[in-house]
Design a protein around this motif. Structure first.
Motif, mmCIF file in Angstrom:
data_model
loop_
_atom_site.group_PDB
_atom_site.id
_atom_site.type_symbol
_atom_site.label_atom_id
_atom_site.label_comp_id
_atom_site.label_asym_id
_atom_site.label_seq_id
_atom_site.Cartn_x
_atom_site.Cartn_y
_atom_site.Cartn_z
ATOM 1 N N GLY A 1 0.828 -1.209 0.000
ATOM 2 C CA GLY A 1 0.000 0.000 0.000
ATOM 3 C C GLY A 1 0.861 1.256 0.000
ATOM 4 N N ALA A 2 1.891 1.257 0.842
ATOM 5 C CA ALA A 2 2.801 2.407 0.899
ATOM 6 C C ALA A 2 3.574 2.556 -0.410
ATOM 7 N N ALA A 3 4.002 1.441 -0.985
ATOM 8 C CA ALA A 3 4.743 1.487 -2.253
ATOM 9 C C ALA A 3 3.876 2.034 -3.377
ATOM 10 N N ALA A 4 2.606 1.660 -3.385
ATOM 11 C CA ALA A 4 1.695 2.170 -4.417
ATOM 12 C C ALA A 4 1.606 3.692 -4.334
ATOM 13 N N LEU A 5 1.509 4.223 -3.124
ATOM 14 C CA LEU A 5 1.460 5.678 -2.956
ATOM 15 C C LEU A 5 2.788 6.316 -3.357
ATOM 16 N N TRP A 6 3.880 5.702 -2.944
ATOM 17 C CA TRP A 6 5.209 6.226 -3.258
ATOM 18 C C TRP A 6 5.423 6.279 -4.772
ATOM 19 N N LEU A 7 5.041 5.218 -5.463
ATOM 20 C CA LEU A 7 5.238 5.152 -6.913
ATOM 21 C C LEU A 7 4.415 6.190 -7.669
ATOM 22 N N ARG A 8 3.326 6.626 -7.096
ATOM 23 C CA ARG A 8 2.505 7.646 -7.746
ATOM 24 C C ARG A 8 2.876 9.051 -7.292
ATOM 25 N N GLY A 9 3.989 9.169 -6.564
ATOM 26 C CA GLY A 9 4.482 10.483 -6.179
ATOM 27 C C GLY A 9 3.906 11.026 -4.889
ATOM 28 N N ARG A 10 3.152 10.241 -4.172
ATOM 29 C CA ARG A 10 2.554 10.665 -2.900
ATOM 30 C C ARG A 10 3.458 10.231 -1.750
ATOM 31 N N ARG A 11 4.674 10.756 -1.756
ATOM 32 C CA ARG A 11 5.688 10.305 -0.808
ATOM 33 C C ARG A 11 5.357 10.633 0.641
ATOM 34 N N THR A 12 4.854 11.826 0.905
ATOM 35 C CA THR A 12 4.478 12.189 2.277
ATOM 36 C C THR A 12 3.373 11.274 2.781
ATOM 37 N N LEU A 13 2.406 10.996 1.941
ATOM 38 C CA LEU A 13 1.316 10.100 2.316
ATOM 39 C C LEU A 13 1.825 8.684 2.545
ATOM 40 N N ALA A 14 2.776 8.242 1.742
ATOM 41 C CA ALA A 14 3.357 6.906 1.909
ATOM 42 C C ALA A 14 4.100 6.801 3.240
ATOM 43 N N VAL A 15 4.854 7.824 3.584
ATOM 44 C CA VAL A 15 5.579 7.822 4.860
ATOM 45 C C VAL A 15 4.584 7.844 6.020
ATOM 46 N N ALA A 16 3.526 8.645 5.907
ATOM 47 C CA ALA A 16 2.497 8.679 6.948
ATOM 48 C C ALA A 16 1.819 7.312 7.076
ATOM 49 N N PHE A 17 1.594 6.666 5.952
ATOM 50 C CA PHE A 17 0.984 5.333 5.928
ATOM 51 C C PHE A 17 1.837 4.347 6.729
ATOM 52 N N VAL A 18 3.145 4.361 6.480
ATOM 53 C CA VAL A 18 4.057 3.471 7.201
ATOM 54 C C VAL A 18 4.076 3.818 8.686
ATOM 55 N N ALA A 19 4.069 5.111 9.009
ATOM 56 C CA ALA A 19 4.077 5.528 10.414
ATOM 57 C C ALA A 19 2.828 5.037 11.144
ATOM 58 N N VAL A 20 1.672 5.170 10.525
ATOM 59 C CA VAL A 20 0.433 4.699 11.150
ATOM 60 C C VAL A 20 0.474 3.184 11.308
ATOM 61 N N TYR A 21 1.001 2.484 10.315
ATOM 62 C CA TYR A 21 1.134 1.031 10.427
ATOM 63 C C TYR A 21 2.003 0.654 11.625
ATOM 64 N N LEU A 22 3.147 1.309 11.761
ATOM 65 C CA LEU A 22 4.053 0.991 12.853
ATOM 66 C C LEU A 22 3.432 1.292 14.217
ATOM 67 N N VAL A 23 2.715 2.401 14.317
ATOM 68 C CA VAL A 23 2.068 2.757 15.585
ATOM 69 C C VAL A 23 0.967 1.766 15.928
ATOM 70 N N THR A 24 0.115 1.434 14.963
ATOM 71 C CA THR A 24 -0.973 0.505 15.265
ATOM 72 C C THR A 24 -0.454 -0.894 15.566
ATOM 73 N N THR A 25 0.569 -1.317 14.848
ATOM 74 C CA THR A 25 1.139 -2.635 15.110
ATOM 75 C C THR A 25 1.815 -2.670 16.478
ATOM 76 N N GLY A 26 2.559 -1.627 16.783
ATOM 77 C CA GLY A 26 3.204 -1.556 18.088
ATOM 78 C C GLY A 26 2.197 -1.512 19.222
ATOM 79 N N ALA A 27 1.121 -0.760 19.042
ATOM 80 C CA ALA A 27 0.099 -0.664 20.082
ATOM 81 C C ALA A 27 -0.636 -1.989 20.280
ATOM 82 N N GLN A 28 -0.792 -2.762 19.209
ATOM 83 C CA GLN A 28 -1.456 -4.063 19.337
ATOM 84 C C GLN A 28 -0.583 -5.061 20.085
ATOM 85 N N LEU A 29 0.732 -4.872 20.054
ATOM 86 C CA LEU A 29 1.639 -5.778 20.744
ATOM 87 C C LEU A 29 1.667 -5.514 22.248
ATOM 88 N N LEU A 30 1.256 -4.313 22.652
ATOM 89 C CA LEU A 30 1.283 -3.964 24.083
ATOM 90 C C LEU A 30 0.165 -4.613 24.846
#
Length: 104
Positions: free
Chosen positions: A75-104
Motif C-alpha cells: 500500500g505504501a509502495a503504491a502511494l510512493w510510486l505515484r508520487g505521494r511520498r508524504t502520504l506513503a511515509v504517513a501510511f508506514v508511520a500509522v502502520y508501525l504505531v498501530t502494530t506496536g500498540a497491538q503488541l502492548l
C-alpha cells in the motif's frame, strides 16, 4: 478499541492505494481500468487466502509478519510510486504505531 479501528482503516487504505495506483499508472485507459480494478482484487484475494480471520490458508508467526509487511508495504509502495511520498511515509508511520500498540 481505537487502535483496532485504525488498523481496520489502514487495511481499507491498502485497497484504496492499490486502486489509486492502478487508475493513474498509465495514459491508456484500458490499462488504467485493468490495473485500477485488478490491483485491489489481487490484494483482496491474498488477504482472503492468508490474512483474514477466516482465511483459507491462515499464516502465523514469521509468515504473518512477512504477509503484513508485504501487504502494508505494498500500500505504501503504491502511494510512493505515484508520487505521494508524504502520504506513503504517513501510511508506514500509522502502520508501525498501530502494530506496536497491538503488541502492548
Amino acid at each position: 478499541m481505537l487502535i483496532m479501528i485504525a488498523a481496520f482503516g489502514l487495511e481499507l487504505a491498502v485497497y484504496a492505494a492499490a486502486g489509486y495506483w492502478g487508475f493513474t499508472c498509465s495514459r491508456r485507459w484500458p490499462v488504467r481500468v485493468l490495473a485500477g480494478v485488478g490491483a485491489p482484487v489481487l490484494f483482496a484475494l491474498v488477504w482472503g487466502w492468508f490474512g483474514a480471520p477466516t482465511a483459507t490458508y491462515p499464516v502465523q508467526g514469521l509468515g504473518r509478519v512477512a504477509l503484513e509487511v508485504l501487504w502494508f508495504g505494498g500500500g505504501a509502495a503504491a502511494l510512493w510510486l505515484r508520487g505521494r511520498r508524504t502520504l506513503a511515509v504517513a501510511f508506514v508511520a500509522v502502520y508501525l504505531v498501530t502494530t506496536g500498540a497491538q503488541l502492548l
